[in-house]
Design a protein around this motif. Structure first.
Motif, PDB file in Angstrom:
ATOM      1  N   TRP A   1       0.849  -1.190   0.000  1.00 50.65           N
ATOM      2  CA  TRP A   1       0.000   0.000   0.000  1.00 50.65           C
ATOM      3  C   TRP A   1       0.881   1.235   0.000  1.00 50.65           C
ATOM      4  O   TRP A   1       1.892   1.277   0.730  1.00 50.65           O
TER       5      TRP A   1
ATOM      6  N   LEU B   1       2.813   2.775   3.238  1.00 48.44           N
ATOM      7  CA  LEU B   1       3.032   1.785   4.296  1.00 48.44           C
ATOM      8  C   LEU B   1       4.502   1.792   4.692  1.00 48.44           C
ATOM      9  O   LEU B   1       5.389   1.823   3.830  1.00 48.44           O
TER      10      LEU B   1
ATOM     11  N   SER C   1      -6.356   6.225   4.878  1.00 51.51           N
ATOM     12  CA  SER C   1      -6.400   5.161   3.879  1.00 51.51           C
ATOM     13  C   SER C   1      -6.335   3.761   4.482  1.00 51.51           C
ATOM     14  O   SER C   1      -6.323   2.767   3.756  1.00 51.51           O
TER      15      SER C   1
ATOM     16  N   PHE D   1      -6.844   0.064   2.595  1.00 51.53           N
ATOM     17  CA  PHE D   1      -5.764  -0.930   2.587  1.00 51.53           C
ATOM     18  C   PHE D   1      -6.270  -2.278   3.071  1.00 51.53           C
ATOM     19  O   PHE D   1      -6.060  -3.310   2.424  1.00 51.53           O
TER      20      PHE D   1
ATOM     21  N   SER E   1      -8.602  -3.965   0.683  1.00 50.20           N
ATOM     22  CA  SER E   1      -7.941  -4.410  -0.548  1.00 50.20           C
ATOM     23  C   SER E   1      -7.354  -5.808  -0.421  1.00 50.20           C
ATOM     24  O   SER E   1      -7.117  -6.484  -1.430  1.00 50.20           O
TER      25      SER E   1
END
Length: 375
Positions: free
Chosen positions: A242, A245, A271, A275, A278
């Motif tokens: 991500w 990260l 976010s 993440f 996803s």
């Protein structure tokens, strides 16, 4: 160089493997321990996961193991693999010796059975995992080292077996960092160059998100997780998990995978939810993490009780919170109605109390009620 590893195998495992080998011999099969377990036995490291490879159909061997030691077996038809989870916690992955080809970069391999154990070893990720030893009674413990595995283990070198290894299976990019970090090993110069080229070529984007997720969770299980993250940063691989990260020292507080994932989600800020979603993780895994993430975004004491896991995550990413910050709000909407409030005034009053409780300005129910009257 081929050596005998029988003395490196714990007695309990040695007896079980010998029995499996004796049964395989009755069936006319050759039988080997292959892969990471050989590496771990050589290094005298504990392992509960053992890969076994046979020269023919291994299904009856799997049934033999369950009958002898309890547990259960499961077949993965796509690859002809039998997984035996025995009652004592030991796990055997049993395959028929095979070679693989990849129809396109990042695809799952197509399998073709092979009579040669060398072919089976060549499909492995790195030389340190491409070693095997026989479990047949007459040759028990005798290794077969076709690719210099022992030498690379002794020298602490991670080396791929062929130049297209990362392209065939980009998960090997993550595994390179994982094994190097776990053991404190280095990448061979050519392997490092090919890894950098694979990052530049964005090979990891060839994977489905589910396959990436499974490999990333293995990183979160590792004891030496900081070493691995720093290597992933060095080779610019974290961006594929991500954008933004990065390593956080709070990850060292625990070895629980769900808690570590929660820490990453919460430290990503706005976010974090995207993440987590996803990664396509099971709902029961994600929901508690999302609850903790929501608290970090609101920065108010919760309306309801938090789970122990959520409290652990929040205390990890927000050290120094007042003792009552993570307890349920001291007052309820019903009480505010009794005070004559309605509609948005109720939610506004609740938020003010929750913010004060989060900041440690109110520490008891009585203080919360007095705060309401004053505000």
């Amino acid at each position: 160089m081929n050596i005998n590893l029988s003395s490196n195998i714990p007695k309990k495992y040695r007896e079980q493997l010998y029995s499996v080998g004796a049964y395989a011999k009755k069936l006319g099969l050759s039988a080997w321990v292959a892969g990471g377990a050989v590496r771990d036995f050589y290094l005298k490291r504990p392992t509960l996961d053992i890969d076994l490879t046979f020269s023919g159909n291994q299904e009856s061997v799997a049934g033999f193991c369950v009958k002898q030691w309890g547990g259960g077996k499961r077949k993965f038809s796509q690859f002809g693999t039998f997984r035996v989870n025995m009652a004592d916690g030991l796990k055997f992955d049993m395959v028929r010796m095979r070679k693989e080809k990849y129809p396109y970069p990042g695809a799952l391999p197509e399998v073709e059975f092979s009579p040669k154990v060398k072919d089976d070893l060549f499909r492995r990720d790195f030389t340190v995992n491409a070693w095997c030893f026989s479990i047949l009674p007459d040759t028990f413990g005798q290794t077969y080292d076709a690719f210099g595995s022992q030498k690379d283990i002794d020298n602490g070198i991670i080396r791929i077996l062929h130049d297209k290894s990362f392209l065939d299976d980009p998960t090997r990019m993550l595994r390179a960092a994982r094994f190097a970090g776990r053991f404190g090993w280095k990448l061979a110069p050519k392997t490092e160059r090919l890894l950098r080229e694979a990052v530049k070529g964005e090979y990891l984007l060839l994977l489905t998100r589910e396959r990436f997720s499974r490999e990333f969770l293995k990183v979160l299980k590792e004891e030496k997780i900081k070493n691995i993250f720093l290597l992933m940063e060095k080779y610019d691989m974290l961006k594929f998990a991500w954008p933004g990260l990065q390593w956080h020292d709070a990850l060292l507080r625990t070895q629980d995978v769900q808690e570590r994932m929660g820490i990453l989600v919460c430290t990503l800020g706005a976010s974090g939810e995207d993440f987590l979603r996803s990664l396509h993780l099971p709902k029961e895994f994600s929901q508690e993490i999302l609850g903790a993430w929501k608290v970090t975004r609101e920065k108010m004491s919760p309306l309801g009780s938090l789970s122990p896991l959520q409290k652990e995550i929040l205390n990890a990413v927000l050290p120094g919170l007042p003792p009552m910050a993570l307890e349920p709000c001291f007052v309820r909407g019903r009480e505010l109605k009794d005070l004559g409030l309605a509609g948005r005034r109720i939610s506004g009053a609740l938020d003010r109390v929750r913010q004060a409780q989060w900041a440690g300005e109110v520490k008891t129910r009585e203080e919360a009620q007095a705060f309401l009257k004053a505000h």
